[in-house]
Design a protein around this motif. Structure first.
Motif, short mmCIF file in Angstrom:
data_model
loop_
_atom_site.label_atom_id
_atom_site.label_comp_id
_atom_site.label_asym_id
_atom_site.label_seq_id
_atom_site.Cartn_x
_atom_site.Cartn_y
_atom_site.Cartn_z
N CYS A 305 8.67 1.54 -7.63
CA CYS A 305 7.68 2.00 -8.60
C CYS A 305 6.83 3.09 -7.93
CB CYS A 305 6.83 0.83 -9.10
SG CYS A 305 5.62 0.26 -7.89
N PRO A 306 6.11 3.88 -8.74
CA PRO A 306 5.35 4.97 -8.12
C PRO A 306 4.13 4.47 -7.37
CG PRO A 306 4.97 4.92 -10.50
CD PRO A 306 6.03 3.92 -10.21
N GLY A 307 3.73 3.23 -7.58
CA GLY A 307 2.48 2.73 -7.00
C GLY A 307 1.31 3.20 -7.85
N CYS A 308 0.22 2.49 -7.80
CA CYS A 308 -0.96 2.87 -8.59
C CYS A 308 -2.17 2.16 -7.97
CB CYS A 308 -0.78 2.47 -10.05
SG CYS A 308 -0.73 0.69 -10.30
N THR A 311 -1.72 -1.21 -6.18
CA THR A 311 -1.09 -1.41 -4.87
C THR A 311 -2.20 -1.51 -3.83
OG1 THR A 311 -0.67 0.94 -5.03
CG2 THR A 311 1.24 -0.45 -5.06
N GLY A 350 5.57 -2.65 -6.30
CA GLY A 350 4.22 -2.72 -5.76
C GLY A 350 3.35 -3.85 -6.25
N CYS A 351 3.68 -4.51 -7.36
CA CYS A 351 2.82 -5.61 -7.82
C CYS A 351 3.54 -6.45 -8.86
CB CYS A 351 1.48 -5.08 -8.34
SG CYS A 351 1.54 -4.57 -10.07
N VAL A 353 3.11 -6.69 -12.03
CA VAL A 353 3.28 -6.19 -13.40
C VAL A 353 4.77 -5.94 -13.70
CG1 VAL A 353 2.77 -4.34 -15.03
CG2 VAL A 353 0.97 -5.20 -13.54
FE1 SF4 Z 1 3.86 -0.52 -9.25
FE2 SF4 Z 1 2.45 -2.57 -10.22
FE3 SF4 Z 1 1.41 -0.15 -10.30
FE4 SF4 Z 1 3.50 -0.72 -11.87
S1 SF4 Z 1 1.48 -1.62 -12.00
S2 SF4 Z 1 3.22 1.13 -10.63
S3 SF4 Z 1 4.64 -2.17 -10.56
S4 SF4 Z 1 1.95 -1.28 -8.46
#
Ligand code: SF4
Length: 408
Positions: A305-308, A311, A350-351, A353
């Motif tokens: 995933c791109p991370g956000c 993370t 990253g998580c 979700v």
């Molecule tokens: Fe990655 Fe979670 Fe952010 Fe989606 S919400 S980009 S899975 S870290």
């Protein structure tokens, strides 16, 4: 549920005449071939061997080297020998401009050592001697049973042909814009040269065509027209694509559209390397383009995933990068040891979700803890939760699980 017919896919491959370049089949339904080109001085035998070896190890199935002067032509047989001693049989293509006819005639060992000659119909010789010089190269290729690529290029287009078409256009009742005439000159330059090669006794199954342009829309139009008018094997490439993301995006956009239309038997992604940058990037991009479009599989894919803001740290990016590099580095050994390993899909997320969901779609995936989540990283194998990793050794533990998975 959508009917099966609604699932989009590439058009059937354009039927072309298969050409053997050394031990590699190009066209006629063969898998789309990845090729690249060195940027060493070919007269530097050791440097060129090292770069061909690196490109070949990265997955280049054919490698082109420039043969621009006598020292380069003299070096070619030594490069071939040096590669053989290292067990590398990747076909070598000689890139000739201006004096190719002379070099091939004066250095027969070079002509013999190469697996294909690239001829640029725009500069194969000097005005009014062009046909003789083109004929000389074709004669040497015929004598040595070597294929040729007739590679027209926007930057070195046959000026005589262009002028003739421009004059005809100006005199016509409905003149077209100059760019359209230039595109037509590209198409005709490639096709007329191929027809001339056939007149000179070269069979169609030893001719590959390319018509490279640096603008995406022009490139698409030119190649569509070349394949509409012929069934020669086709080498695709966007010339002068540029540096960094610009070169990658422009090449992927142009080649992606043509490949989707069933056009292209071999591809090169021409990237200008960053100073000190790695030449093998162009091979990696070519492989990834073919793999993401579903034409071939080369290395296991890592979905990340791109991370956000969810993370928690750089652990996620570091793990994604380190898994990707690890897989790419191990691939040459894995390919021999584990046939089919390139089909593997790995997810690094990253998580919570999308992590567990995406990881379940992969063969093996890990979902790292995001903000507010417990410091635990569940690993999923074949769609089911397999284990939970914790602590500072997550990266090493996950790599070990990937190896275990492949082993089994
Ligand atoms: Fe990655 Fe979670 Fe952010 Fe989606 S919400 S980009 S899975 S870290």
């Amino acid at each position: 549920i959508l009917p099966q017919d609604d699932v989009a896919g590439p058009a059937p491959r354009h039927q072309t005449t298969q050409v053997m370049v050394g031990n590699v089949a190009v066209g006629g339904g063969a898998p789309i071939v990845v090729q690249s080109m060195t940027n060493t001085d070919t007269a530097d035998v050791d440097g060129t061997i090292a770069q061909v070896a690196a490109l070949s190890r990265a997955g280049s199935e054919m490698v082109r080297i420039t043969v621009d002067r006598e020292e380069a032509a003299a070096a070619v047989p030594h490069i071939r020998d040096g590669l053989r001693k290292r067990g590398i049989t990747t076909p070598l293509i000689g890139d000739f401009h201006y004096i190719g006819h002379k070099l091939l005639a004066e250095y027969p060992d070079c002509a013999e050592a190469l697996d294909k000659y690239r001829i640029n119909p725009g500069n194969v010789g000097f005005k009014n001697k062009r046909d003789t010089q083109f004929a000389d190269i074709i004669e040497i290729a015929n004598k040595n049973n070597k294929p040729v690529r007739i590679g027209a290029n926007w930057g070195s287009l046959d000026q005589e042909l262009l002028t003739k078409l421009m004059d005809e256009n100006t005199a016509s009742a409905n003149p077209r814009d100059a760019r359209a005439v230039t595109r037509e000159a590209m198409v005709q330059s490639a096709l007329l040269s191929a027809a001339r090669a056939q007149e000179l006794g070269m069979p169609k199954n030893r001719i590959i065509l390319s018509a490279k342009v640096s603008a995406v829309q022009d490139l698409i139009a030119v190649y569509q027209e070349v394949v509409r008018r012929s069934d020669y094997a086709i080498h695709l490439g966007l010339t002068e694509a540029g540096m960094g993301s610009k070169g990658i995006v422009a090449s992927s956009a142009a080649l992606g559209i043509l490949l989707q239309q069933g056009i292209g038997d071999t591809i090169r992604i021409s990237l200008t390397p960053e100073p000190g940058g790695d030449r093998t990037l162009e091979v990696q991009v070519a492989q990834e383009l073919l793999q993401t479009m579903g034409f071939r599989t080369f290395v296991p894919l890592v979905a990340a995933c791109p991370g956000c803001g969810r993370t928690t740290s750089t652990t996620f990016q570091e793990l994604a990068r380190s898994i990707q590099d690890f897989i790419r580095d191990e691939m040459p050994a894995w390919k021999t040891k584990y046939p089919g390993v390139e089909q593997l899909n790995v997810a690094v997320m990253g998580c919570i979700v999308n992590g567990p969901g995406e990881s379940k779609h992969a063969n093996i995936g890990i979902s790292l803890p995001g903000t507010g989540e417990a410091p635990a990283a569940p690993v999923f194998v074949d769609g089911k939760k397999f284990r939970t990793l914790r602590g500072p050794g997550i990266a090493a533990d996950f790599k070990a699980l990937v190896i275990d998975y492949i082993d089994q």
